[in-house]
Motif scaffolding. Sequence first.
Motif, PDB file in Angstrom:
ATOM      1  N   GLU A  24       0.819  -1.222   0.000  1.00 30.61           N
ATOM      2  CA  GLU A  24       0.000   0.000   0.000  1.00 30.61           C
ATOM      3  C   GLU A  24       0.848   1.265   0.000  1.00 30.61           C
ATOM      4  O   GLU A  24       0.330   2.364  -0.201  1.00 30.61           O
ATOM      5  N   ALA A  25       2.143   1.140   0.252  1.00 35.37           N
ATOM      6  CA  ALA A  25       3.021   2.299   0.399  1.00 35.37           C
ATOM      7  C   ALA A  25       3.581   2.746  -0.947  1.00 35.37           C
ATOM      8  O   ALA A  25       4.787   2.737  -1.172  1.00 35.37           O
ATOM      9  N   SER A  26       2.707   3.168  -1.837  1.00 40.61           N
ATOM     10  CA  SER A  26       3.165   3.686  -3.128  1.00 40.61           C
ATOM     11  C   SER A  26       3.618   5.135  -2.951  1.00 40.61           C
ATOM     12  O   SER A  26       3.213   5.813  -2.001  1.00 40.61           O
ATOM     13  N   PRO A  27       4.478   5.621  -3.852  1.00 42.11           N
ATOM     14  CA  PRO A  27       5.115   6.927  -3.660  1.00 42.11           C
ATOM     15  C   PRO A  27       4.146   8.084  -3.406  1.00 42.11           C
ATOM     16  O   PRO A  27       4.427   8.960  -2.605  1.00 42.11           O
ATOM     17  N   GLU A  28       3.013   8.094  -4.078  1.00 40.81           N
ATOM     18  CA  GLU A  28       2.100   9.230  -3.962  1.00 40.81           C
ATOM     19  C   GLU A  28       1.240   9.203  -2.696  1.00 40.81           C
ATOM     20  O   GLU A  28       0.590  10.191  -2.363  1.00 40.81           O
ATOM     21  N   LYS A  29       1.257   8.106  -1.966  1.00 37.80           N
ATOM     22  CA  LYS A  29       0.417   7.982  -0.768  1.00 37.80           C
ATOM     23  C   LYS A  29       0.864   8.930   0.335  1.00 37.80           C
ATOM     24  O   LYS A  29       2.042   9.031   0.645  1.00 37.80           O
ATOM     25  N   LEU A  30      -0.109   9.597   0.937  1.00 28.53           N
ATOM     26  CA  LEU A  30       0.157  10.470   2.072  1.00 28.53           C
ATOM     27  C   LEU A  30       0.239   9.616   3.325  1.00 28.53           C
ATOM     28  O   LEU A  30      -0.636   8.774   3.570  1.00 28.53           O
ATOM     29  N   LEU A  31       1.281   9.828   4.098  1.00 27.19           N
ATOM     30  CA  LEU A  31       1.556   8.979   5.260  1.00 27.19           C
ATOM     31  C   LEU A  31       0.447   9.032   6.306  1.00 27.19           C
ATOM     32  O   LEU A  31      -0.013   8.001   6.788  1.00 27.19           O
ATOM     33  N   VAL A  32       0.007  10.224   6.662  1.00 30.65           N
ATOM     34  CA  VAL A  32      -0.993  10.379   7.708  1.00 30.65           C
ATOM     35  C   VAL A  32      -2.404  10.223   7.147  1.00 30.65           C
ATOM     36  O   VAL A  32      -3.186   9.398   7.625  1.00 30.65           O
ATOM     37  N   ASP A  33      -2.726  10.995   6.117  1.00 33.99           N
ATOM     38  CA  ASP A  33      -4.091  11.045   5.611  1.00 33.99           C
ATOM     39  C   ASP A  33      -4.549   9.773   4.902  1.00 33.99           C
ATOM     40  O   ASP A  33      -5.709   9.388   5.019  1.00 33.99           O
ATOM     41  N   GLU A  34      -3.658   9.125   4.154  1.00 38.53           N
ATOM     42  CA  GLU A  34      -4.068   7.945   3.386  1.00 38.53           C
ATOM     43  C   GLU A  34      -3.638   6.622   4.017  1.00 38.53           C
ATOM     44  O   GLU A  34      -4.352   5.631   3.905  1.00 38.53           O
ATOM     45  N   LEU A  35      -2.472   6.611   4.649  1.00 32.74           N
ATOM     46  CA  LEU A  35      -1.993   5.360   5.244  1.00 32.74           C
ATOM     47  C   LEU A  35      -2.307   5.261   6.733  1.00 32.74           C
ATOM     48  O   LEU A  35      -2.136   4.210   7.337  1.00 32.74           O
TER      49      LEU A  35
END
Length: 85
Positions: free
Chosen positions: A28-39
Amino acid sequence: MKTSEQESNHLAFVAQTIEEVSGVPASEASPEKLLVDELGIDSLSLVEITFTLQKVAGVEIPEEEMAGVRSVADLVDLLPADRSF
């Protein structure tokens, strides 16, 4: 400047570190993913992820650089281009 192979290697390393520390699957940790908001990574986990990256990479990440980290790509960009993990 990182090559695409280095980028891929660094992304895999960051994704694995995210999974180990926070439990978020590396897939799920693709480059565009936001650490707090999406992950859903909390601030304590983010500090632990950063500490792990610094320790393994053998680099010091200044606090002012960490303050700007929002995405997985931002973490990848903190890693030195000349290192493999």
